[in-house]
Design a protein around this motif. Sequence first.
Motif, PDB file in Angstrom:
ATOM      1  N   GLY A  71       0.776  -1.236   0.000  1.00 18.32           N
ATOM      2  CA  GLY A  71       0.000   0.000   0.000  1.00 18.32           C
ATOM      3  C   GLY A  71       0.804   1.281   0.000  1.00 18.32           C
ATOM      4  N   ARG A  72       2.106   1.193  -0.246  1.00 23.00           N
ATOM      5  CA  ARG A  72       2.941   2.400  -0.157  1.00 23.00           C
ATOM      6  C   ARG A  72       2.468   3.511  -1.087  1.00 23.00           C
ATOM      7  NH1 ARG A  72       8.415   4.043  -2.203  1.00 23.00           N
ATOM      8  NH2 ARG A  72       8.326   2.198  -3.511  1.00 23.00           N
ATOM      9  N   PRO A  73       2.059   3.228  -2.340  1.00 22.93           N
ATOM     10  CA  PRO A  73       1.588   4.338  -3.185  1.00 22.93           C
ATOM     11  C   PRO A  73       0.401   5.093  -2.571  1.00 22.93           C
ATOM     12  CG  PRO A  73       2.031   2.404  -4.536  1.00 22.93           C
ATOM     13  CD  PRO A  73       2.116   1.958  -3.107  1.00 22.93           C
ATOM     14  N   THR A  74      -0.529   4.367  -1.988  1.00 25.87           N
ATOM     15  CA  THR A  74      -1.659   5.016  -1.325  1.00 25.87           C
ATOM     16  C   THR A  74      -1.188   5.871  -0.164  1.00 25.87           C
ATOM     17  OG1 THR A  74      -3.135   3.185  -1.915  1.00 25.87           O
ATOM     18  CG2 THR A  74      -3.829   4.589  -0.095  1.00 25.87           C
ATOM     19  N   MET A  75      -0.259   5.353   0.602  1.00 25.58           N
ATOM     20  CA  MET A  75       0.242   6.093   1.763  1.00 25.58           C
ATOM     21  C   MET A  75       0.921   7.387   1.357  1.00 25.58           C
ATOM     22  SD  MET A  75       1.766   2.969   4.058  1.00 25.58           S
ATOM     23  CE  MET A  75       0.919   1.393   4.050  1.00 25.58           C
ATOM     24  N   LEU A  76       1.693   7.340   0.284  1.00 26.68           N
ATOM     25  CA  LEU A  76       2.379   8.556  -0.164  1.00 26.68           C
ATOM     26  C   LEU A  76       1.379   9.615  -0.613  1.00 26.68           C
ATOM     27  CD1 LEU A  76       5.362   6.977  -2.123  1.00 26.68           C
ATOM     28  CD2 LEU A  76       5.504   8.284   0.008  1.00 26.68           C
ATOM     29  N   VAL A  77       0.356   9.187  -1.325  1.00 29.07           N
ATOM     30  CA  VAL A  77      -0.666  10.138  -1.769  1.00 29.07           C
ATOM     31  C   VAL A  77      -1.379  10.751  -0.563  1.00 29.07           C
ATOM     32  CG1 VAL A  77      -2.864  10.374  -2.991  1.00 29.07           C
ATOM     33  CG2 VAL A  77      -1.008   9.050  -4.015  1.00 29.07           C
ATOM     34  N   LEU A  78      -1.770   9.912   0.383  1.00 28.36           N
ATOM     35  CA  LEU A  78      -2.499  10.400   1.545  1.00 28.36           C
ATOM     36  C   LEU A  78      -1.628  11.324   2.401  1.00 28.36           C
ATOM     37  CD1 LEU A  78      -5.132  10.295   3.160  1.00 28.36           C
ATOM     38  CD2 LEU A  78      -4.227   8.292   4.365  1.00 28.36           C
ATOM     39  N   ALA A  79      -0.374  10.958   2.597  1.00 29.80           N
ATOM     40  CA  ALA A  79       0.531  11.809   3.374  1.00 29.80           C
ATOM     41  C   ALA A  79       0.716  13.165   2.715  1.00 29.80           C
ATOM     42  CB  ALA A  79       1.883  11.110   3.545  1.00 29.80           C
TER      43      ALA A  79
END
Length: 371
Positions: free
Chosen positions: A333-341
């Motif tokens: 889920g790292r791509p989602t986390m980067l977007v959310l951060a």
Amino acid sequence: MGATSGAVWGRTEQQDFRSRVRGTLLGAAVGDALGAPVDGLSLERIQEAHGPEGLADLASGPGGRGAISRHTQLTLFSFDGLVRAQVRRDTGAWHPPTDLHRAYLRWAVTQHDWGPDERRTEDGWLAREEWLYARRSPSRACLLGLADGTMGTLDAPKNPGEPGPDAAARSAPFGLLVGWDPQLVLQLAIECAAQTHGHPTAYFAAGAYAVIVHALARGEILDAAVQRALALLAPRPGHQPVGDALQRALGAVRQGMPTAARIEELAGAGTAEGALAVAVYCALVGEDVRHALCLAVNHGGPSAATGALTGGLLGALHGETALPPAWLAELEGRPTMLVLADDFAMEMTQSPALHGPGGSSPGWLVRYPRA
């Protein structure tokens, strides 16, 4: 509750804040992913499976290697709820605990639905991420606390006998409200913890953790951040177990090289104050982020929670570049986390340009609806 939202951020300040936001979320997620495969196992069983030094690298868990647990799922929805609260502030509906409760209800849907319902546009973008629709050992307290849709409060908390660490493990995002007074950060984290974990040990641990992250995100050192949390807890009845656990963590630093036995002693029965003590201790004594996280998960308690708590502290302290690249590369889920951060950082530093008196970004309000 109030917050400063009109401060002018310079470019360097924005970049530093974004790095700390990314670091906090990714650090917590990496620590969670590291600890999840050995969560609840005795130290002896961990050493049997991974050698005398214990777990030293990502291992395969219920969702595979690098998979997150419920702690990161809920942390993501904490971020989402805080952005939604800030957006809804334009409407005059300013009550962040309610927006966080709605966010946690959206998480609860992911634990019983097969996948996102595209018709529910009011849910925003995070709730439409299919990979989040996976059960990763959700705690009974979280499921029960959110089951009937009624929000727990400090006057009527959900699960008042539940002292576990889950509420603390999702509370790092509150600490990233760097424009808020730390007393308000403490109060918000406590109120949101009571929605599922109504025991004072659980909600005071969540509040203390948020205050520590808050101080780190504002550039303080960890020891000073812990002292700030202790000072803010001191006047509050029922805080003593958490305060004592933090003092034990600070005292253990002066007892020589870290050992698994010392970490087991700090962890105690695996309740919230012990998990917080382990995180503070490991973040203080670790030679680097990787070493600190390995220390934090090699014990016979809630390894996913202690890993997440430790990673959040170190990410807030050092920013994303201090995190182990090899682990980040395998993180679910790292791509989602980067977007959310990055969305969180942009909302907190540039909200007037996204939804203010001069006009609103339609795309932003689709992602984070006011409804």
